[in-house]
Design a protein around this motif. Structure first.
Motif, PDB file in Angstrom:
ATOM      1  N   ILE A 517       1.260  -0.917  -0.336  1.00 36.53           N
ATOM      2  CA  ILE A 517       0.161  -0.153  -0.195  1.00 36.53           C
ATOM      3  C   ILE A 517       0.844   1.427  -0.490  1.00 36.53           C
ATOM      4  CG2 ILE A 517      -1.652   1.465   1.397  1.00 36.53           C
ATOM      5  CD1 ILE A 517      -2.826  -0.779   0.258  1.00 36.53           C
ATOM      6  N   ASP A 518       0.999   1.861  -0.882  1.00 35.50           N
ATOM      7  CA  ASP A 518       1.341   3.486  -0.869  1.00 35.50           C
ATOM      8  C   ASP A 518       0.661   4.455  -0.026  1.00 35.50           C
ATOM      9  OD1 ASP A 518       3.751   2.399  -2.192  1.00 35.50           O
ATOM     10  OD2 ASP A 518       2.445   2.721  -4.411  1.00 35.50           O
ATOM     11  N   PHE A 519       1.046   4.850   0.523  1.00 30.90           N
ATOM     12  CA  PHE A 519       0.127   6.719   0.472  1.00 30.90           C
ATOM     13  C   PHE A 519      -0.016   7.824  -0.004  1.00 30.90           C
ATOM     14  CE2 PHE A 519       1.703   4.249   4.481  1.00 30.90           C
ATOM     15  CZ  PHE A 519       0.994   3.749   5.664  1.00 30.90           C
ATOM     16  N   ALA A 520      -0.129   8.674  -0.413  1.00 31.50           N
ATOM     17  CA  ALA A 520      -0.889   9.639  -1.078  1.00 31.50           C
ATOM     18  C   ALA A 520      -0.431  11.133  -0.996  1.00 31.50           C
ATOM     19  CB  ALA A 520      -2.900   9.634  -1.393  1.00 31.50           C
ATOM     20  N   PHE A 521      -0.591  11.570  -1.534  1.00 32.92           N
ATOM     21  CA  PHE A 521       0.173  13.515  -0.914  1.00 32.92           C
ATOM     22  C   PHE A 521      -0.920  13.729  -2.311  1.00 32.92           C
ATOM     23  CE2 PHE A 521       3.839  10.937  -3.513  1.00 32.92           C
ATOM     24  CZ  PHE A 521       4.174  11.660  -4.467  1.00 32.92           C
TER      25      PHE A 521
END
Length: 543
Positions: A517-521
């Motif tokens: 899972i990547d974290f959005a920015f």
């Protein structure tokens, strides 16, 4: 204490011996004890003895002074009674009985303000009447044909008063001692039986004192220890036994002094001495009782959290001040002072002092309220009027708070008591609320797995609340999908909370890394298009 007791009785013996000198001096100048103007006060002579009945002062002296050992003239003392009351022998007996009544009530020439005015009028009744003492209101002198004599009503009441004052056994004792007084010779200013009575009283008092100490130490304390009352046995009983023993000895001496038929000045000073010692020991007893109350409150506060231990020093000072004040007022009342005016003056003075020091008094009362209500304690994280910090000290006047900028903030306790206090240190749970933002395009199955893994991490965390928390996909933001993380940590202070939060956040990062899972920015995409009019349109898209 042995030396103190022996020193007291030696002082008593020396005083009695020295007190005889003024008696001899008074006998040598007996007439000079009255005002010198014999013609004005119309001195009379009977059997070569001068006396006067012109004022209450002279009449009372005529009665009392002529029944002393060195000037025993009962016929002269009987002149203070109306001739219409009985025979001369009955009036003599009446004079003796009335003097015995005065002795039992500790009424002496020295402690009565006798007026020297011929036409004296009682300020209450506005009549020519003088009441000897408020202790025996039925006995009073009244103006009769130019002379001050006891009233007919008083004469009728004397014998019944004598019977009521001295019950059957004690009445026989006082009559016997009066006869004994007239039959023996003096030794060092007193009769032999009086010296023997003093010696017997000292021996009995000495035995009683040490028996009471032994009894409370060997019997009472052991019984209390056997029923597991350690505090009562080891602290309270030792504090009370000595003042109680002394006070009881002085009380017995005070009521026994009338039976010794001592000279007027010796009886007066001895009763004064006994009153002072009795009052001082009662004051000590009140002072010790104040400490005992604090001890009991302290032991209660250890079992219950209703009373703050920081309040005990304040209560101790207050109770001691009250005990000392009551002790002083009690001693003054024993000595015959009218304490009502003193109490009134203290009340007005207290109001004036309270008005002048209202800020200090407000802060003191505020500190008492803080200790009693316990809105916060030392070490709590509080927010007062927008100021946050850790409570370092709660004083009598101010509360000291260490702010997070490491400065000291002193707030008056009066203001603290009136303020809205947010005690962050009293929280049972510390809330942690945040959003975990993941990018659009993340597969739903992967999101579900991520949420389940976070929930398991919350369950496995040693400092989290397990019965209530939320981990939910909560929002479609402009550039991300938001997962709500709403949990509570069970920690005592902020440092422990930060440590627990860090542990969970690192755990979530590791889970995201494992699942992929990547974290959005926040991102921005620009599209450029050209129409026939050569206009440029820009569209922004958040990812």
């Amino acid at each position: 204490m042995n030396k103190l007791l022996i020193s007291f009785f030696l002082l008593l013996f020396s005083f009695i011996a020295q007190a005889q000198e003024p008696i001899e001096k008074d006998d040598a100048n007996a007439i000079e004890s009255y005002p010198n103007d014999h013609s004005f006060y119309q001195f009379l002579t009977l059997d070569s003895i001068e006396y006067s009945l012109s004022t209450p002062y002279h009449s009372f002296h005529t009665h009392i002074d002529n029944l002393e050992d060195d000037s025993y003239y009962p016929k002269i003392a009987a002149q203070v009674f109306p001739l219409s009351v009985g025979t001369l022998e009955e009036r003599k007996k009446m004079a003796i009985e009335l003097k015995m009544i005065y002795l039992a009530n500790n009424i002496y020439i020295n402690n009565i303000e006798l007026p020297l005015t011929k036409d004296f009028k009682d300020p209450k009744t506005k009549t020519k009447r003088f009441q000897i003492s408020s202790k025996i209101p039925s006995i009073y002198l009244e103006y009769q044909n130019g002379r001050w004599k006891y009233s007919n009503y008083s004469c009728k009441a004397i014998h019944q008063l004598f019977v009521d004052t001295y019950p059957s056994f004690t009445r026989n004792v006082i009559v016997y001692t009066f006869q004994l007084q007239r039959s023996q010779e003096k030794f060092l200013g007193l009769k032999v039986w009086q010296w023997m009575s003093f010696l017997g009283f000292i021996i009995i008092s000495y035995i009683y004192y040490f028996f009471s100490i032994w009894f409370t130490k060997q019997i009472v304390q052991r019984l209390l220890l056997r029923i597991k009352q350690e505090q009562l046995a080891n602290i309270i009983i030792p504090k009370l036994r000595q003042p109680i023993a002394w006070a009881s000895i002085m009380l017995i001496a005070y009521y026994s002094i009338a039976f010794l038929l001592l000279p007027n000045n010796i009886s007066y000073i001895l009763t004064l001495l006994f009153k002072i010692i009795f009052g001082v020991n009662c004051g000590i007893l009140l002072y010790q009782l104040a400490d005992i109350i604090i001890i009991r409150i302290g032991s209660f506060s250890q079992k219950s959290e209703r009373i703050d231990t920081n309040l005990l020093p304040i209560l101790k000072v207050i109770f001691r001040i009250i005990a000392i004040s009551l002790g002083i007022l009690f001693i003054l009342n024993l000595l015959g002072y009218d304490i009502t005016h003193l109490i009134t003056g203290i009340s007005f003075g207290g109001v004036a002092i309270a008005f002048a020091a209202q800020d200090a008094l407000k802060n003191f009362i505020g500190s008492v309220m803080i200790f009693a209500d316990k809105p916060f304690e030392v070490g709590d994280w509080v927010n007062v009027r927008g100021q946050e910090g850790i409570v370092e000290e709660i004083g009598f006047r101010t509360t000291r708070i260490r702010t997070f900028a490491n400065s000291i903030l002193n707030i008056p306790n009066g203001s603290m008591a009136d303020s809205d206090i947010d005690n962050l240190g009293k929280r049972q749970f510390r809330r942690f609320k945040t959003n975990l933002s993941i990018p659009y395009g993340t597969p739903p199955d992967q999101i579900e797995l991520f949420i389940k893994s976070i929930k398991k991490a919350v369950e496995d965390h040693p400092k989290t609340r397990k019965d209530f928390y939320e981990v939910r996909l909560n929002n479609f933001s402009s550039s991300s999908l938001d997962i709500l993380l709403y949990i509570f940590f069970i920690t005592k202070d902020w440092s422990e909370e930060l440590q627990a939060r860090e542990y969970l956040m690192l755990k979530i990062l590791r889970i995201a890394e494992q699942i992929g899972i990547d974290f959005a920015f926040p991102t921005q995409t620009i599209h450029i298009a050209q129409n026939h009019d050569n206009d440029i349109h820009i569209a922004d898209q958040q990812q």
